[in-house]
Scaffold this motif. Structure first.
Motif, PDB file in Angstrom:
ATOM      1  N   CYS A  77       0.848  -1.190   0.000  1.00  0.00           N
ATOM      2  CA  CYS A  77       0.000   0.000   0.000  1.00  0.00           C
ATOM      3  C   CYS A  77       0.885   1.242   0.000  1.00  0.00           C
ATOM      4  O   CYS A  77       1.702   1.427   0.894  1.00  0.00           O
ATOM      5  N   CYS A  80       0.044   3.536   3.072  1.00  0.00           N
ATOM      6  CA  CYS A  80       0.532   3.036   4.362  1.00  0.00           C
ATOM      7  C   CYS A  80       2.024   2.737   4.330  1.00  0.00           C
ATOM      8  O   CYS A  80       2.634   2.571   5.380  1.00  0.00           O
ATOM      9  N   CYS A 107      -7.031  -1.522   0.392  1.00  0.00           N
ATOM     10  CA  CYS A 107      -6.250  -1.538   1.629  1.00  0.00           C
ATOM     11  C   CYS A 107      -7.208  -1.521   2.819  1.00  0.00           C
ATOM     12  O   CYS A 107      -8.065  -0.647   2.904  1.00  0.00           O
ATOM     13  N   VAL A 109      -6.577  -0.726   5.802  1.00  0.00           N
ATOM     14  CA  VAL A 109      -6.237   0.309   6.772  1.00  0.00           C
ATOM     15  C   VAL A 109      -6.673   1.694   6.289  1.00  0.00           C
ATOM     16  O   VAL A 109      -7.361   2.423   6.987  1.00  0.00           O
ATOM     17  N   CYS A 110      -6.268   2.058   5.051  1.00  0.00           N
ATOM     18  CA  CYS A 110      -6.555   3.407   4.572  1.00  0.00           C
ATOM     19  C   CYS A 110      -7.593   3.420   3.459  1.00  0.00           C
ATOM     20  O   CYS A 110      -7.933   4.476   2.948  1.00  0.00           O
TER      21      CYS A 110
HETATM   22 ZN   LIG Z   1      -3.183   1.628   3.114  1.00  0.00          ZN
END
Ligand SMILES: [Zn+2]
Length: 158
Positions: A77, A80, A107, A109-110
């Motif tokens: 990513c 990230c 992703c 996370v983001c």
């Molecule tokens: Zn990410």
């Protein structure tokens, strides 16, 4: 990022305006802006926007096509700056040529789209135990109904 850049031209201790960085690497300013959108950090956000040479180098090193720090089932990513396991354990295979393509996922996370270059030969190793939508082996069996998907994705133009 479909080509390799001359990273050694980038001086770690210098900062570059977007136009300088573009000239240095022989890419368009639009490419640089895309990298910024994709996570290349800015030292100064106001114009003229400045990129630190160190960051530019790190960004390019992380995204050179041959550099692939991800394990099976992971995609790097950009936002990230780490490999991530795609959300829902699922990726889509986007063919670029008869034997190469991209694995595209989300992703976790983001929530950015994340992409991993692969070939039909390395697809199994890259995707690991992820579900692969549009797997080339399946497409050969049942003729994909939507072949026009994202053909222009990630084309680098200078
Ligand atoms: Zn990410």
């Amino acid at each position: 990022m479909a080509r390799r850049y001359n990273i050694r031209r980038v001086k770690i201790h210098r900062s570059y305006e977007v136009s300088e960085a573009a000239k240095l690497l022989d890419v368009s300013k639009r490419s640089i802006n895309r990298w910024i959108d994709a996570g290349l950090p800015l030292v100064v956000r106001k114009r003229p926007r400045l990129i630190l040479g160190k960051h530019l180098r790190e960004f390019l090193q992380a995204h050179q096509p041959k550099k692939q720090p991800c394990r099976a089932g992971e995609i790097f990513c950009v936002g990230c700056q780490t490999p991530q396991r795609p959300a829902f354990d699922e990726v889509e295979y986007i063919p670029k040529t008869a034997t190469t393509g991209l694995l595209a996922g989300l992703c976790p996370v983001c929530a950015s789209m994340i992409y991993r270059f692969t070939t039909t030969a390395t697809l199994a190793a890259a995707s690991g135990d992820l579900k692969v939508a549009g797997h080339p082996a399946q497409q050969r069996l049942c003729d994909s109904p939507d072949p026009s998907l994202n053909v222009h994705l990630k084309e680098e133009k200078s």
